[in-house]
Design an enzyme around this catalytic site. Sequence first.
Site, PDB file in Angstrom:
ATOM      1  N   LYS A  51       7.749  11.422   1.039  1.00  0.00           N
ATOM      2  CA  LYS A  51       6.779  11.041   2.069  1.00  0.00           C
ATOM      3  C   LYS A  51       7.465  10.689   3.395  1.00  0.00           C
ATOM      4  CE  LYS A  51       3.149  10.733  -0.884  1.00  0.00           C
ATOM      5  NZ  LYS A  51       2.431   9.525  -1.226  1.00  0.00           N
TER       6      LYS A  51
ATOM      7  N   GLU B 296      -8.121  -0.068   4.503  1.00  0.00           N
ATOM      8  CA  GLU B 296      -6.664  -0.252   4.435  1.00  0.00           C
ATOM      9  C   GLU B 296      -6.132  -0.777   5.766  1.00  0.00           C
ATOM     10  OE1 GLU B 296      -5.333   3.105   1.159  1.00  0.00           O
ATOM     11  OE2 GLU B 296      -5.622   3.723   3.214  1.00  0.00           O
TER      12      GLU B 296
ATOM     13  N   ASP C 153       0.847  -1.197   0.000  1.00  0.00           N
ATOM     14  CA  ASP C 153       0.000   0.000   0.000  1.00  0.00           C
ATOM     15  C   ASP C 153       0.885   1.251   0.000  1.00  0.00           C
ATOM     16  OD1 ASP C 153      -2.216   1.637   0.117  1.00  0.00           O
ATOM     17  OD2 ASP C 153      -3.037   0.750   1.944  1.00  0.00           O
ATOM     18  N   GLY C 154       0.316   2.351  -0.388  1.00  0.00           N
ATOM     19  CA  GLY C 154       1.007   3.642  -0.325  1.00  0.00           C
ATOM     20  C   GLY C 154       0.822   4.269   1.038  1.00  0.00           C
ATOM     21  N   ALA C 155       1.316   5.493   1.180  1.00  0.00           N
ATOM     22  CA  ALA C 155       1.135   6.234   2.439  1.00  0.00           C
ATOM     23  C   ALA C 155       1.264   7.725   2.138  1.00  0.00           C
ATOM     24  CB  ALA C 155       2.179   5.814   3.470  1.00  0.00           C
TER      25      ALA C 155
ATOM     26  N   GLY D 118      -4.798   7.621   4.370  1.00  0.00           N
ATOM     27  CA  GLY D 118      -6.190   8.054   4.256  1.00  0.00           C
ATOM     28  C   GLY D 118      -6.391   9.236   3.336  1.00  0.00           C
ATOM     29  N   GLY D 119      -5.285   9.677   2.706  1.00  0.00           N
ATOM     30  CA  GLY D 119      -5.424  10.771   1.745  1.00  0.00           C
ATOM     31  C   GLY D 119      -6.418  10.429   0.636  1.00  0.00           C
ATOM     32  N   GLY D 120      -6.505   9.143   0.333  1.00  0.00           N
ATOM     33  CA  GLY D 120      -7.458   8.696  -0.687  1.00  0.00           C
ATOM     34  C   GLY D 120      -8.788   8.263  -0.097  1.00  0.00           C
TER      35      GLY D 120
HETATM   36  C1  5RP Z   1      -5.481   6.090   0.515  1.00  0.00           C
HETATM   37  C2  5RP Z   1      -4.102   6.165   1.046  1.00  0.00           C
HETATM   38  C3  5RP Z   1      -3.003   6.267   0.049  1.00  0.00           C
HETATM   39  O1  5RP Z   1      -2.181   5.171   0.174  1.00  0.00           O
HETATM   40  C4  5RP Z   1      -2.240   7.526   0.312  1.00  0.00           C
HETATM   41  O2  5RP Z   1      -3.141   8.620   0.234  1.00  0.00           O
HETATM   42  C5  5RP Z   1      -1.108   7.726  -0.694  1.00  0.00           C
HETATM   43  O3  5RP Z   1      -1.647   7.935  -1.962  1.00  0.00           O
HETATM   44  P1  5RP Z   1      -0.721   8.229  -3.213  1.00  0.00           P
HETATM   45  O4  5RP Z   1       0.031   6.995  -3.505  1.00  0.00           O
HETATM   46  O5  5RP Z   1      -1.701   8.613  -4.303  1.00  0.00           O
HETATM   47  O6  5RP Z   1       0.172   9.391  -2.842  1.00  0.00           O
HETATM   48  O7  5RP Z   1      -3.847   6.118   2.215  1.00  0.00           O
HETATM   49  O8  5RP Z   1      -6.419   6.116   1.557  1.00  0.00           O
END
Ligand code: 5RP
Length: 230
Positions: free
Chosen positions: A123, A105, A83-85, A97-99
């Site tokens: 990040k 998640e 997963d991303g962050a 949680g930005g998305g």
């Molecule tokens: C979604 C998240 C994403 O992993 C986080 O916002 C990072 O997103 P990106 O890879 O677009 O920078 O937590 O809820």
Amino acid sequence: MDPRTLKIKAAAEALTYVKDGMRLGIGTGSTAEEFVRLLAEKVAAGLDVIGVPTSERTAALCQELGVKLTTLEETPVLDLTIDGADEIGPELALIKGGGGALLREKIVAAASAQMVVIADESKNVDTLGRFPLPIEVNRFGLAATTIAIEKAASDLDLSGSITLRMTGGEAFVTDGGHLILDASFGRIPDTRALSSALHAIPGVVEHGLFLGLARVAILAGADGIRTRTQ
Ligand code: 5RP
């Protein structure tokens, strides 16, 4: 190097953790989507994995690209989540949680033997909190919950604006049907204390502090890939 290239590099490195037969948690966001694209290529070439998506958005992409999906009900124990962050701090504590997918998640990451985070170097931070902390809340009692969050933050000497996340002029609604408050507290020195205080508020469904979940962070920068482990 442009941001997308960095995301692809981190995602490609994460693929080296994926082995045949694995049950995967599949994250949400632009970096996780690069991972899904690369994973789909491997699947097309014969890799046999099954994934639990952490959002409807990720589920749609996986379906489009032919990545086999399951649910956490059918497959409640996972081998690996990628997963991303939004931020990666000391001890691989995360803000996510930005998305808007933080609840699924976190559930998926907690059900996984290992969580690998993929991101670009920007990040990585010394202290979490530059990125506003997403807090998923029940619609009922929104004003009361907001006041309770302000009070909990103030008790920890934190303050700042708490705003309801909007999209297209309407409140953003999560896949679980909840709302998101974005809390701009600034630096969060004691993430565990804030996590506990937020969990104690009845209207808070979950928050975006991921503590003790990530074991590996793959950070892509102009100089190459750096791996942090915990
Ligand atoms: C979604 C998240 C994403 O992993 C986080 O916002 C990072 O997103 P990106 O890879 O677009 O920078 O937590 O809820």
